[in-house]
Design an enzyme around this catalytic site. Sequence first.
Site, short mmCIF file in Angstrom:
data_model
loop_
_atom_site.label_atom_id
_atom_site.label_comp_id
_atom_site.label_asym_id
_atom_site.label_seq_id
_atom_site.Cartn_x
_atom_site.Cartn_y
_atom_site.Cartn_z
N CYS A 116 38.64 38.83 36.23
CA CYS A 116 38.78 38.16 37.54
C CYS A 116 38.00 38.86 38.64
O CYS A 116 37.75 38.28 39.69
CB CYS A 116 40.25 38.05 37.91
SG CYS A 116 41.23 37.24 36.65
N HIS A 256 41.50 37.16 45.29
CA HIS A 256 41.45 36.45 44.02
C HIS A 256 42.61 35.45 43.97
O HIS A 256 43.75 35.78 44.30
CB HIS A 256 41.54 37.45 42.87
CG HIS A 256 41.77 36.82 41.55
ND1 HIS A 256 41.00 35.77 41.10
CD2 HIS A 256 42.67 37.07 40.57
CE1 HIS A 256 41.43 35.41 39.90
NE2 HIS A 256 42.44 36.18 39.56
N ASN A 286 44.13 29.61 38.51
CA ASN A 286 43.38 30.87 38.42
C ASN A 286 42.12 30.62 37.57
O ASN A 286 42.23 30.34 36.38
CB ASN A 286 44.29 31.91 37.75
CG ASN A 286 43.62 33.27 37.63
OD1 ASN A 286 42.41 33.40 37.83
ND2 ASN A 286 44.40 34.26 37.29
#
Length: 333
Positions: A116, A256, A286
């Site tokens: 990520c 994020h 996500n």
Amino acid sequence: MFKGRAVEIAGIGAYAPEKVLSNFDLEKIVETNDEWITTRTGIKERRIASEDMATSDMMTKAAEVAIKRANIDISQIQLIIGCTVTPDMMFPSSAALVGKNLGIKNAGAFDIEAACSGFLYGLSIGSQFIASGTMDTILVVAGEKLSSIVNWEDRSTCVLFGDGAGAAILRPGKEGHGILNFHMEADGNFGEALKMPAGGSAMPASEKTVAEKLHSVKMDGREVFRQAVTKMPESALISINEIGMKVEDIDWFIPHQANIRIIDSAAKKLGIPKEKTIVNLQKYGNTSSASLPLALNEAIEDGTIKDGDTILLTAIGGGLAWGSMILKWGHKE
Ligand code: ACO
């Protein structure tokens, strides 16, 4: 501290597949419900790439937009840095495939894997070739087809992720603008908390690994949560302090996009108000390395972020690897 020539994002682009998978759609696939997903994560829907669309295809679409906005010719691109945990295949790199798709010749290409944090790490790496004066034009492109590595029978993970891509063209910038600094850190001791166990050299694919669904995301959600709410604000503060800024100097906080509770906690620890925090995870879930460019791109497209604004990016993911970056948005006249 950032040394050398100033580096700007001369163009940004993003791509999200058309197909929307809502929480209500998920209710028909696994034992879950919209209320649980919304209250625990903030996610309402995510995008899912079609079967014939690989990560490099999404990356290519995002890169096309970034190249156009940077107003450059593909012949200027000297390096392609791909950021992904879902490459089309183990090798060749997704970056090389994007280069092929775009018709880029005479440029280097490689992938980095920082989960990520991938886009943030990719920008950091790319910036150094420009800062040093070695190169002038670099494509950093992140993309994920997480739907291809999710176990659709595991409700604790399959509801979290989505597909998408984002890209940036890095160019020499105006002094005091662009990438002001970055911070990168990782701790492999937390490697077990978030991983895809099989398919690598430690556990090559076999009938057993397929039967046991070991080619999909395994996650210790609570441990990842604990680390995320600690490391993201810590890293952000390192970046802020390093260049003598104050938290109040940050116009926009782009964390994020994993979970609204992680974002709220990180923003609260930093003392950044909700009005300055950019959130779009309700629409995309996500998307790992694509999460930051999808959020940054959207905030620029809708006019939220303006020239001269100071942006704080921060991320954490598999590794665990985390980091942050301070950007002053705007272009060389
Ligand atoms: N629907 C309904 N119930 C569910 C679901 C679901 N999709 N998933 C889990 N549950 C149940 C569990 O089985 C458990 O039931 P039980 O109490 O009867 O055993 C209950 O809900 C609570 O489960 P927990 O895992 O304790 O729930 P928690 O509040 O910790 O939330 C979550 C889980 C959302 C995954 C959270 O831990 C989290 O956000 N962690 C961070 C992980 C993350 O964001 N990962 C993304 C990759 S890493 C990154 O990008 C930073």
